[in-house]
Design a protein around this motif. Structure first.
Motif, PDB file in Angstrom:
ATOM      1  N   VAL A  40      -2.330   6.089   4.746  1.00 11.95           N
ATOM      2  CA  VAL A  40      -2.592   5.350   3.509  1.00 11.95           C
ATOM      3  C   VAL A  40      -2.971   6.309   2.384  1.00 11.95           C
ATOM      4  N   ARG A  49      -4.326  -2.165   7.518  1.00 17.47           N
ATOM      5  CA  ARG A  49      -3.643  -0.931   7.911  1.00 17.47           C
ATOM      6  C   ARG A  49      -2.820  -1.142   9.169  1.00 17.47           C
ATOM      7  N   VAL A  91       1.003  -0.644  -1.968  1.00 20.56           N
ATOM      8  CA  VAL A  91       1.329   0.777  -1.816  1.00 20.56           C
ATOM      9  C   VAL A  91       1.840   1.341  -3.138  1.00 20.56           C
ATOM     10  N   PHE A 139       0.322  -2.184   6.763  1.00 21.92           N
ATOM     11  CA  PHE A 139       0.789  -0.873   6.312  1.00 21.92           C
ATOM     12  C   PHE A 139       1.667  -0.194   7.357  1.00 21.92           C
ATOM     13  N   CYS A 157      -0.633   7.941  -0.370  1.00 24.33           N
ATOM     14  CA  CYS A 157      -0.313   7.300  -1.661  1.00 24.33           C
ATOM     15  C   CYS A 157      -1.037   8.036  -2.788  1.00 24.33           C
ATOM     16  N   GLU A 163       2.115  -6.071   0.747  1.00 24.08           N
ATOM     17  CA  GLU A 163       1.712  -4.731   1.166  1.00 24.08           C
ATOM     18  C   GLU A 163       2.541  -3.645   0.477  1.00 24.08           C
ATOM     19  N   ILE A 166      -7.405   3.114  -1.117  1.00 27.85           N
ATOM     20  CA  ILE A 166      -7.243   1.755  -0.608  1.00 27.85           C
ATOM     21  C   ILE A 166      -8.535   0.953  -0.757  1.00 27.85           C
TER      22      ILE A 166
END
Length: 339
Positions: free
Chosen positions: A287, A270, A192, A274, A290, A188, A202
């Motif tokens: 998310v 997620r 990212v 995440f 990013c 993960e 994503i």
């Protein structure tokens, strides 16, 4: 067998329809006039006959001038609750309360002014108001099928976007990115970092296939959501080449997969991956931060606006530029190498 006089009738409509069978009943209108009114549409003749029988046992007002807004809602729910989840039914019961001021008004008399006043009085979020308007639109659409109204006023209602929730985007700091590099034993964390250094969403990343990655020339073909974003060339920065090389030769379809070699599902990733990762590095991010981080970083490089838009996929450009990417991929690689 023919139904008795006044009982109503069931017949099949022509053409390909999900619910081809219709149940009808003759309604007595003011002035002695009569009109055949639709009770509902059904997948099978048996369902239509059952609905007609139920109506004759427990009739509701089919009079075009008297059927209320709430009666239409009840009939709509009754016809569709067999395919609606308990959660959806509960949500609709909550949303319909907004329209209590017009519950007992014949739907034929409900106009745009009534609906707009109700919507204007709401102080909830834009998203919630949108759901309320959507339910109202469904009710009017159902009423149109029953020939109770000839216009869907709910579709004409304006929603004041001042209630629209604005999500604050917070870019990853240099210190946070350093922590992510320290955690690259976690997939993960690698995902990212790839989003931060490519600007991919994503959804684009979890759909990125090995076959769409060119390690030698350092780019991949991906993208989604908009026409400008689809099938675009995304340059791979030298900083994340090691991550791509780590997975590229593995026996898998997608660059990133679950431990069972299955496609990653966003909601699970997620919540379980995440959010836990953010706690580990001691920060709070969405998310999409990013992608926002990438856009912020790349705007500080020597890249032209055209190059930035091509990488991020916010503006359409000629098909030839999408297909014959070798002519400019070198320039795009230089941009991401400056990050």
């Amino acid at each position: 067998m023919k139904n008795p006089n006044g009982y109503g009738s069931v017949y099949k409509l022509t053409g390909k329809r999900r619910k081809p069978f219709i149940a009808t009943k003759t309604a007595n209108l003011e002035g002695g006039k009569q009109k055949r009114v639709v009770i509902g549409y059904y997948e099978t003749r048996a369902e239509a006959n059952m609905a007609l029988a139920e109506y004759n046992r427990n009739p509701f007002d089919l009079n075009l001038n008297k059927t209320t807004f709430y009666q239409v809602y009840e009939k709509m729910i009754k016809q569709t609750n067999e395919v609606l989840s308990e959660k959806t039914l509960k949500a609709k019961k909550s949303l319909i309360k907004t329209f209590e001021p017009i519950y007992n008004i014949p739907i034929k008399e409900v106009k745009l002014l009534h609906l707009q006043e109700i919507i204007n009085s709401l102080t909830c979020s834009y998203g919630t108001i949108y759901l309320k308007k959507s339910l109202c639109s469904q009710i009017f659409q159902f009423a149109m099928k029953m020939e109770l109204v000839d216009k869907n006023y709910a579709d004409l209602v304006d929603i004041n976007k001042k209630n629209e929730k604005v999500v604050e985007r917070i870019i990853f700091t240099e210190k946070e990115i350093e922590k992510l590099w320290e955690l690259t034993e976690l997939q993960e964390a690698e995902m990212v970092l790839v989003m931060i250094y490519t600007g991919m969403r994503i959804g684009e990343l979890i759909n990125l296939k090995i076959k769409d990655i060119n390690i030698k020339e350092r780019y991949c073909i991906g993208g989604s959501k908009t026409e400008a974003g689809k099938g675009r060339a995304i340059p791979i920065s030298n900083k994340i080449m090691g991550i791509f090389e780590k997975y590229i030769n593995l026996d898998r379809t997608y660059l990133f997969e679950t431990p069972m070699k299955k496609k990653i599902q966003y909601n699970n990733w997620r919540e379980l991956k995440f959010m836990t990762l953010m706690k580990i590095i001691g920060t709070k991010h969405t998310v999409h931060d990013c992608r926002h981080t990438f856009a912020t970083m790349v705007s500080k490089t020597s890249a032209s606006k055209t190059s930035i838009k091509k990488i991020i996929g916010h503006k359409s450009f000629e098909t030839t530029e999408k297909v014959y990417i070798h002519s400019n991929i070198g320039d795009l690689r230089k941009v991401v190498d400056e990050l």
